[in-house]
Design a protein around this motif. Structure first.
Motif, PDB file in Angstrom:
ATOM      1  N   UNK A 113       0.816  -1.223  -0.091  1.00 32.86           N
ATOM      2  CA  UNK A 113      -0.078   0.088   0.064  1.00 32.86           C
ATOM      3  C   UNK A 113       0.987   1.360   0.139  1.00 32.86           C
ATOM      4  N   UNK A 114       1.904   1.171   0.763  1.00 33.67           N
ATOM      5  CA  UNK A 114       2.784   2.397   0.702  1.00 33.67           C
ATOM      6  C   UNK A 114       3.592   2.618  -0.446  1.00 33.67           C
ATOM      7  N   UNK A 115       4.149   1.519  -0.952  1.00 32.99           N
ATOM      8  CA  UNK A 115       4.901   1.747  -2.388  1.00 32.99           C
ATOM      9  C   UNK A 115       4.029   1.952  -3.576  1.00 32.99           C
ATOM     10  N   UNK A 116       2.546   1.722  -3.359  1.00 32.39           N
ATOM     11  CA  UNK A 116       1.980   1.969  -4.368  1.00 32.39           C
ATOM     12  C   UNK A 116       1.247   3.651  -4.453  1.00 32.39           C
ATOM     13  N   UNK A 117       1.106   4.087  -3.018  1.00 32.48           N
ATOM     14  CA  UNK A 117       0.493   5.338  -2.991  1.00 32.48           C
ATOM     15  C   UNK A 117       1.237   6.525  -3.416  1.00 32.48           C
ATOM     16  N   UNK A 118       0.601   7.363  -4.137  1.00 37.43           N
ATOM     17  CA  UNK A 118       1.353   8.661  -4.658  1.00 37.43           C
ATOM     18  C   UNK A 118       0.800   9.950  -3.886  1.00 37.43           C
ATOM     19  N   UNK A 119       1.807  10.698  -3.615  1.00 35.45           N
ATOM     20  CA  UNK A 119       1.478  11.879  -2.803  1.00 35.45           C
ATOM     21  C   UNK A 119       0.572  12.784  -3.684  1.00 35.45           C
ATOM     22  N   UNK A 120      -0.510  13.082  -3.065  1.00 36.45           N
ATOM     23  CA  UNK A 120      -1.628  13.861  -3.665  1.00 36.45           C
ATOM     24  C   UNK A 120      -1.276  15.205  -4.006  1.00 36.45           C
ATOM     25  N   UNK A 121      -2.246  16.089  -4.866  1.00 34.22           N
ATOM     26  CA  UNK A 121      -1.738  17.262  -4.874  1.00 34.22           C
ATOM     27  C   UNK A 121      -1.930  18.325  -3.814  1.00 34.22           C
ATOM     28  N   UNK A 122      -2.654  18.099  -2.627  1.00 27.25           N
ATOM     29  CA  UNK A 122      -2.633  19.049  -1.712  1.00 27.25           C
ATOM     30  C   UNK A 122      -1.449  18.340  -0.593  1.00 27.25           C
ATOM     31  N   UNK A 123      -0.706  17.473  -0.974  1.00 23.91           N
ATOM     32  CA  UNK A 123       0.341  16.859  -0.137  1.00 23.91           C
ATOM     33  C   UNK A 123      -0.241  15.839   0.721  1.00 23.91           C
ATOM     34  N   UNK A 124      -1.383  15.436   0.908  1.00 22.25           N
ATOM     35  CA  UNK A 124      -2.137  14.401   1.649  1.00 22.25           C
ATOM     36  C   UNK A 124      -1.471  12.979   1.234  1.00 22.25           C
ATOM     37  N   UNK A 125      -1.557  12.137   1.947  1.00 26.26           N
ATOM     38  CA  UNK A 125      -1.317  10.908   1.841  1.00 26.26           C
ATOM     39  C   UNK A 125      -2.511   9.717   2.013  1.00 26.26           C
ATOM     40  N   UNK A 126      -2.581   8.534   1.508  1.00 23.85           N
ATOM     41  CA  UNK A 126      -3.644   7.373   1.819  1.00 23.85           C
ATOM     42  C   UNK A 126      -3.161   7.273   3.338  1.00 23.85           C
ATOM     43  N   UNK A 127      -1.705   6.974   3.705  1.00 19.25           N
ATOM     44  CA  UNK A 127      -1.522   6.706   5.307  1.00 19.25           C
ATOM     45  C   UNK A 127      -0.290   7.621   5.603  1.00 19.25           C
ATOM     46  N   UNK A 128      -0.291   7.853   6.775  1.00 20.43           N
ATOM     47  CA  UNK A 128       0.619   8.854   7.313  1.00 20.43           C
ATOM     48  C   UNK A 128       1.628   8.206   7.800  1.00 20.43           C
ATOM     49  N   UNK A 129       1.659   7.005   8.176  1.00 14.77           N
ATOM     50  CA  UNK A 129       2.823   6.287   8.858  1.00 14.77           C
ATOM     51  C   UNK A 129       2.252   4.795   8.802  1.00 14.77           C
ATOM     52  N   UNK A 130       3.361   3.776   9.110  1.00 14.34           N
ATOM     53  CA  UNK A 130       3.279   2.590   9.285  1.00 14.34           C
ATOM     54  C   UNK A 130       2.155   2.139  10.041  1.00 14.34           C
ATOM     55  N   UNK A 131       2.144   2.550  11.410  1.00 16.59           N
ATOM     56  CA  UNK A 131       1.326   2.341  12.475  1.00 16.59           C
ATOM     57  C   UNK A 131       0.024   2.702  12.109  1.00 16.59           C
ATOM     58  N   UNK A 132      -0.114   3.924  11.287  1.00 16.75           N
ATOM     59  CA  UNK A 132      -1.508   4.567  10.814  1.00 16.75           C
ATOM     60  C   UNK A 132      -2.096   3.614   9.961  1.00 16.75           C
ATOM     61  N   UNK A 133      -1.282   3.115   8.872  1.00 17.93           N
ATOM     62  CA  UNK A 133      -1.726   2.196   7.805  1.00 17.93           C
ATOM     63  C   UNK A 133      -2.361   0.925   8.511  1.00 17.93           C
ATOM     64  N   UNK A 134      -1.450   0.431   9.607  1.00 22.34           N
ATOM     65  CA  UNK A 134      -2.231  -0.936  10.199  1.00 22.34           C
ATOM     66  C   UNK A 134      -3.449  -0.572  10.783  1.00 22.34           C
ATOM     67  N   UNK A 135      -3.598   0.577  11.751  1.00 18.85           N
ATOM     68  CA  UNK A 135      -4.905   1.023  12.039  1.00 18.85           C
ATOM     69  C   UNK A 135      -5.889   1.278  11.307  1.00 18.85           C
ATOM     70  N   UNK A 136      -5.707   1.917  10.165  1.00 16.79           N
ATOM     71  CA  UNK A 136      -6.600   2.404   9.152  1.00 16.79           C
ATOM     72  C   UNK A 136      -7.003   1.252   8.311  1.00 16.79           C
TER      73      UNK A 136
END
Length: 307
Positions: free
Chosen positions: A140-163
């Motif tokens: 998921x991290x490798x596939x995510x592209x930084x959005x135009x507003x600088x946002x991300x699908x996940x903010x950290x590894x721990x956040x990804x597990x939780x989300x």
């Protein structure tokens, strides 16, 4: 010394377990950008809406595009999850391979091709069952592209597990587990068995001694064979684990969708980065693994009988 090995001492299971995880982490640190490029190429095309949708062309073109548009640090996006994966994953599938061979041969040293394949399948499946959440987060991290507003699908590894656990349920962390078990049974058999056989043949016919050039050659051959065999399953695994909830009904549905929309060649998307990554990963991992085993065994001997 690279060319010397304690002849009468076999590395313990603990040495192999720790050595495999450590060697795999070192290999990941060196080859991770190639793995990220492979993932981007594998998922490219599943959301094409028209002309101009092709963003990445070739492994080095993908790396160049990512550096130019997202920054060089994005090549290592998901590295933390990747290292977590290797410490839990490689330790089992590689470190326990010899022990599993002995289990199937009931402790004897002679192992045929069927026994080696069974051992590879077993440790590969066990490793996936344990480490699948780390693999999902890494992809998921490798596939995510930084959005135009600088946002991300996940903010950290721990956040990804939780989300993922919150939005998709705990089962979401094991998404793609069956295709991953299939892939890693294939990869483990191809990788470990071919390395085993190549190294055995090199030593049997006295082409090289049991040292770094022998390990390098056997690892390169293992990486090439593994890429050819495992690429189709690897692409399906990557697509399915990265997909939004409900995008594909199953891994088989994902594969059928790929064939229908992109043709059979889609199964070999990212082949060159896969080969560059697997080939270089195998070389670094096996060479490092052999040296760690050798040095730790020598140190263990010294500790047990310092005089």
């Amino acid at each position: 010394m690279v060319g010397k090995k304690p002849k009468d001492v076999v590395p313990s299971a603990a040495v192999k377990f720790f050595g495999a995880g450590t060697a795999a982490c070192i290999a990941d640190l060196i080859t991770f950008p190639l793995d990220t490029a492979k993932v981007r190429l594998q998922i490219q095309g599943e959301s094409q809406k028209g002309e101009g949708a092709v963003k990445y062309r070739g492994v080095f073109g993908t790396i160049t595009t990512m550096v130019r548009t997202e920054g060089g640090q994005e090549l290592y996006n998901g590295l933390v999850a990747g290292l977590q994966r290797q410490m839990s994953f490689a330790s089992v599938r590689i470190g326990l391979y010899d022990s599993m061979k002995q289990f199937y041969t009931r402790g004897t040293e002679r192992a045929g091709i069927v026994t080696r394949l069974m051992a590879g399948c077993t440790t590969g499946a066990l490793a996936v069952a344990l480490a699948q959440p780390t693999d999902v987060v890494k992809v998921r991290f490798q596939a995510q592209v930084r959005l135009a507003d600088g946002g991300r699908r996940y903010n950290s590894t721990l956040d990804a597990y939780r989300t993922i656990a919150r939005d998709e349920g705990v089962r979401g962390l094991w998404k793609g587990c069956m295709p991953n078990i299939t892939r890693n049974a294939i990869v483990n058999c191809s990788e470990l068995v071919t390395y085993d056989i190549f190294k055995e043949l090199i030593l049997k016919y006295d082409l090289m001694t049991d040292n770094l050039p022998c390990h390098f050659t056997a690892a390169f051959g293992a990486g090439f064979c593994t890429t050819i065999v495992a690429s189709p399953v690897d692409v399906v695994k990557t697509r399915f684990m990265n997909s939004a909830d409900g995008q594909y009904r199953s891994a088989i549905n994902c594969a059928l969708t790929m064939v229908r929309h992109e043709g059979p060649s889609a199964f070999y998307k990212g082949f060159m980065p896969s080969f560059l990554r697997l080939g270089s990963w195998n070389i670094v991992m096996f060479v490092t693994y052999e040296q760690i085993k050798r040095n730790m065994t020598t140190a263990q001997q010294y500790w047990e009988s310092p005089l």
